[in-house]
Design a protein around this motif. Sequence first.
Motif, PDB file in Angstrom:
ATOM      1  N   PHE A 113      -1.748   6.214  -8.677  1.00  0.00           N
ATOM      2  CA  PHE A 113      -2.324   5.294  -7.697  1.00  0.00           C
ATOM      3  C   PHE A 113      -3.603   5.860  -7.094  1.00  0.00           C
ATOM      4  CE2 PHE A 113      -0.234   8.300  -5.031  1.00  0.00           C
ATOM      5  CZ  PHE A 113      -0.907   8.279  -3.819  1.00  0.00           C
ATOM      6  N   GLU A 114      -3.853   7.172  -7.266  1.00  0.00           N
ATOM      7  CA  GLU A 114      -5.010   7.819  -6.674  1.00  0.00           C
ATOM      8  C   GLU A 114      -6.301   7.214  -7.218  1.00  0.00           C
ATOM      9  OE1 GLU A 114      -5.188  10.054  -4.387  1.00  0.00           O
ATOM     10  OE2 GLU A 114      -3.234  11.044  -4.273  1.00  0.00           O
ATOM     11  N   GLU A 115      -7.258   7.011  -6.342  1.00  0.00           N
ATOM     12  CA  GLU A 115      -8.530   6.431  -6.761  1.00  0.00           C
ATOM     13  C   GLU A 115      -9.414   7.458  -7.459  1.00  0.00           C
ATOM     14  OE1 GLU A 115     -10.144   4.818  -3.199  1.00  0.00           O
ATOM     15  OE2 GLU A 115      -8.801   3.085  -3.168  1.00  0.00           O
ATOM     16  N   GLN A 145      -4.196  -3.369  -6.347  1.00  0.00           N
ATOM     17  CA  GLN A 145      -5.571  -3.164  -6.818  1.00  0.00           C
ATOM     18  C   GLN A 145      -5.658  -2.005  -7.810  1.00  0.00           C
ATOM     19  OE1 GLN A 145      -8.488  -2.914  -3.722  1.00  0.00           O
ATOM     20  NE2 GLN A 145     -10.094  -2.135  -5.062  1.00  0.00           N
ATOM     21  N   SER A 146      -4.867  -0.961  -7.601  1.00  0.00           N
ATOM     22  CA  SER A 146      -5.000   0.219  -8.452  1.00  0.00           C
ATOM     23  C   SER A 146      -4.118   0.184  -9.696  1.00  0.00           C
ATOM     24  CB  SER A 146      -4.682   1.487  -7.648  1.00  0.00           C
ATOM     25  OG  SER A 146      -3.354   1.439  -7.151  1.00  0.00           O
ATOM     26  N   LEU A 147      -2.986  -0.544  -9.672  1.00  0.00           N
ATOM     27  CA  LEU A 147      -2.024  -0.431 -10.773  1.00  0.00           C
ATOM     28  C   LEU A 147      -1.723  -1.732 -11.511  1.00  0.00           C
ATOM     29  CD1 LEU A 147       0.596   2.059  -9.244  1.00  0.00           C
ATOM     30  CD2 LEU A 147      -1.203   2.548 -10.915  1.00  0.00           C
ATOM     31  N   ASN A 148      -2.029  -2.896 -10.954  1.00  0.00           N
ATOM     32  CA  ASN A 148      -1.745  -4.140 -11.683  1.00  0.00           C
ATOM     33  C   ASN A 148      -2.497  -4.139 -13.006  1.00  0.00           C
ATOM     34  OD1 ASN A 148      -0.224  -4.838  -9.504  1.00  0.00           O
ATOM     35  ND2 ASN A 148      -1.270  -6.771  -9.106  1.00  0.00           N
ATOM     36  N   THR A 172       0.835  -1.199   0.000  1.00  0.00           N
ATOM     37  CA  THR A 172       0.000   0.000   0.000  1.00  0.00           C
ATOM     38  C   THR A 172       0.872   1.253   0.000  1.00  0.00           C
ATOM     39  OG1 THR A 172      -0.124   0.083   2.422  1.00  0.00           O
ATOM     40  CG2 THR A 172      -1.818  -1.188   1.270  1.00  0.00           C
ATOM     41  N   PHE A 173       0.268   2.374  -0.418  1.00  0.00           N
ATOM     42  CA  PHE A 173       0.894   3.694  -0.333  1.00  0.00           C
ATOM     43  C   PHE A 173      -0.200   4.699  -0.019  1.00  0.00           C
ATOM     44  CE2 PHE A 173       2.434   7.654  -2.482  1.00  0.00           C
ATOM     45  CZ  PHE A 173       3.470   7.911  -1.595  1.00  0.00           C
ATOM     46  N   GLU A 174      -0.038   5.403   1.097  1.00  0.00           N
ATOM     47  CA  GLU A 174      -1.035   6.358   1.579  1.00  0.00           C
ATOM     48  C   GLU A 174      -2.411   5.696   1.693  1.00  0.00           C
ATOM     49  OE1 GLU A 174      -0.993   9.974  -0.638  1.00  0.00           O
ATOM     50  OE2 GLU A 174       1.057  10.469  -0.071  1.00  0.00           O
TER      51      GLU A 174
END
Length: 204
Positions: free
Chosen positions: A185-187, A74-77, A66-68
């Motif tokens: 990575f921001e949602e 989940q966000s980048l793969n 995780t980051f922040e």
Amino acid sequence: FDFGWFQPYALASFLDTRERLNAELDVRAPRTQTTFAAGAKALLSSKTGLVFDVRTAGLDFAEGTTFEGVSLSQSLNSTTRTIEGGMEFYLTPLTTFAVIASHQTDRFDQSPERDADTFRILPSIRMESPAIIQGSLAVGYRRFSALQPETPDYSGLIVQGSLTHTFGERTKVDLQLSRDVQYSFEETEPYYLTTGFRVVATQQ
């Protein structure tokens, strides 16, 4: 393989690293990257050539990274597939001008709302040793089309450059230029436009 007028190639690469992915991610998260590609160059004459390339690239962060507070897996793969082709013009033995068009698809394993398609047209010039300035510079157009209607698209200028010049056989100056779309990575903001340059001077 070099068959004279026809030069096909293939490559496969695997990277297992903890280096930072980009300037945005201030974390050394473990990840793997795989690339498979194949293509060819066909010489139509002594001054022109036809080039073609297809490739698949995968990006996989380790589960639980995780980051922040955001899961990077989940966000980048994702898997990126690219098909490109164009023409090369051999202006001199050291200088090549090329115009390449490509279509790219980005598909995310666990975040399909980030999926997007890209069209690029990228004129470039490449200068090889012992030219006074060595390297390549490409300035072109990218149309980034998100598949999710709520995500805004981007159409505009992109730049890729890596140039080198040596002064007096002792001082080398390297210049790198970039302007392109990067995934975040921001949602809430899945991508951003980054513009940057780097100059490195080496004195022997």
